[in-house]
Design an enzyme around this catalytic site. Structure first.
Site: not given
Ligand SMILES: *Cc1c(COP(=O)(O)O)cnc(C)c1O
Length: 431
Positions: A270, A242, A147
């Site tokens: 995060k 990511d 994701y």
């Molecule tokens: C949570 C998440 C995102 C998206 O971040 P948001 O702040 O919710 O837009 C992107 N990549 C990873 C791996 C994530 O866990």
């Protein structure tokens, strides 16, 4: 008291549905996949969440990862209020942005320059635009089950026969967008090689979560990331890690430190917001200086580098560097894992547990979980029951099988002991 009475939560959810689509501002919060109505939170302190009905839970969601010190950590709150006294947003430059950026570049050797945005979604979208702009190529490779936020290019499913072009994963994503996203299989270097061979000189970037955290926790096999680094380098493809979850989580320097790999670009989020909305992306100077105002690729943000978020992030990352946070997290998460494994032995169950540091998942399957497909073999109905049992026992897990449990430094040995007991009770009640 534990979570069986939830009448205020129920009332709020009914009211919310009058004004907010589905009553929620992010779909997973609706608790659909665990067949119940969501709980409403009144406050959090340390490892605990308190709902509007007065129930108390040990929290393993931790706001989906950011709260590495647990809720309402005094040091972070103090920093936020100190900064708030001087104003909440200027749309102009402040010193704290430089301090956080400098700290990030010190902890992540692969990052020379870093740009702040407001969410992980924005970070990943922007990293892709930059990769396309820099390479002049259009296609990207992503992995099934990874994701990267809700940007159009990422809401793509594997087409039939897995290694085909992507197809839109949501109405509103156009086919032409989907065509530019190729889908590979996590831990399968062959799947990446096939895509690269079939799309010579058309792939701008390969993006992945170096440890999958959005299909449950799925660690990379030994050598998978190294091989990915080698191929992308030799094919002039930008490798994007990511690390929105794994950054500062699996090690201060993220998965790239843990597995000793240098990606070209890194997405963060995060934890670097310390509980406020933030994302960031960074990498080598030659790429990052392709961004406006130095270079031609445009990306901007009214609230980017927001002083409160920068202050919370700076304080969080500083504490992480100064204290041996990750050793303590590893020890506690290890205790929890051992306890759960013991329970399963006692109950003669062989469900799978994956763990990397303070990220952990219990999958209701007997297959090893190495990629998205094997995660999908989990019995989600059983998870749903397990979730509700755990909640009754005062444990708040993510309301979906395909999410990660996060530990924070605020989780005590007592919390872990209680969780192990709740797990035993819940698992026995399922059989
Ligand atoms: C949570 C998440 C995102 C998206 O971040 P948001 O702040 O919710 O837009 C992107 N990549 C990873 C791996 C994530 O866990």
């Amino acid at each position: 008291m534990t979570g069986s009475e939830r009448q205020f939560s129920e009332r709020l959810f009914e009211e919310a549905k009058n004004y907010i689509p589905g009553g929620v501002n992010s779909p997973v919060r609706a608790f659909k996949s665990v067949d119940m109505d969501p709980i409403y939170i009144r406050r959090g302190k340390g490892s605990k969440l308190f709902d509007v009905d007065g129930n108390e839970y040990i929290d393993y969601v931790c706001s989906w990862g950011p709260l590495i010190f647990g809720h309402s950590d005094g040091r972070i709150l103090k920093k936020i209020s100190e900064f708030a006294e001087n104003g909440t947003s200027f749309g102009a430059n402040t010193e704290i942005e430089i301090k956080l950026a400098k700290l990030i570049t010190e902890i992540y050797p692969s990052i020379d320059l870093v740009r702040m945005v407001n969410s992980g979604t924005e970070a990943a979208m922007s990293a892709i635009r930059l990769s396309r702009g820099f390479t002049g190529k259009n296609k990207i490779v992503k992995f099934e089950g990874c994701y990267h936020g809700h940007g159009d290019s990422f809401l793509i499913k594997a087409g039939s026969g897995v290694l085909t072009l992507g197809i839109p994963g949501s109405p509103g994503v156009t086919e032409s967008t989907a065509q530019d996203t190729l889908i590979a299989v996590f831990n399968s270097i062959e799947s990446v090689e096939k895509l690269i061979d079939g799309n010579k000189n058309q792939i701008a970037a390969v993006i992945l979560e170096p440890v999958m955290g959005n299909a449950g926790v799925i660690p990379p096999d030994a050598g998978f990331l190294k091989k990915l680094r080698e191929i992308t380098r030799s094919e002039n493809i930008i490798l994007i890690f990511d690390e929105v979850i794994t950054g500062f989580r699996v090690a201060p320097g993220g998965a790239q430190e843990l597995y000793d790999i240098e990606p070209d670009l890194t997405c963060l989020g995060k934890i670097i917001g310390g509980g406020l909305p933030v994302g960031a992306y960074g990498g080598r100077r030659k790429y990052m200086e392709y961004l406006a105002p130095v270079g031609p690729v445009y990306q901007a943000g009214t609230l980017s580098g927001n002083p409160l978020a920068m202050a919370a992030g700076y304080e969080t990352v500083s504490i992480l560097g100064a204290e041996k946070v990750h050793e303590r997290l590893e020890e506690k998460a290890g205790l929890l894992e051992d306890g759960l494994r013991d329970n399963m032995k006692r109950l003669n169950l062989s469900y799978k547990i994956n763990r990397v540091g303070s990220m952990m998942s219990l999958f209701f399957t007997e297959q090893d979980v190495r990629n998205f497909n094997s995660a999908l073999s989990s019995d989600t109905k059983l998870y749903s029951k397990y979730f509700r049992e755990m909640l009754k026992n005062g444990i708040y897990l993510a309301p979906s099988q395909f999410e990660t449990a996060f530990l924070s430094t605020a989780h005590s040995r007592e919390d872990i002991q209680k969780t192990i007991e709740a797990n035993y009770n819940s698992l026995s009640s399922l059989m």
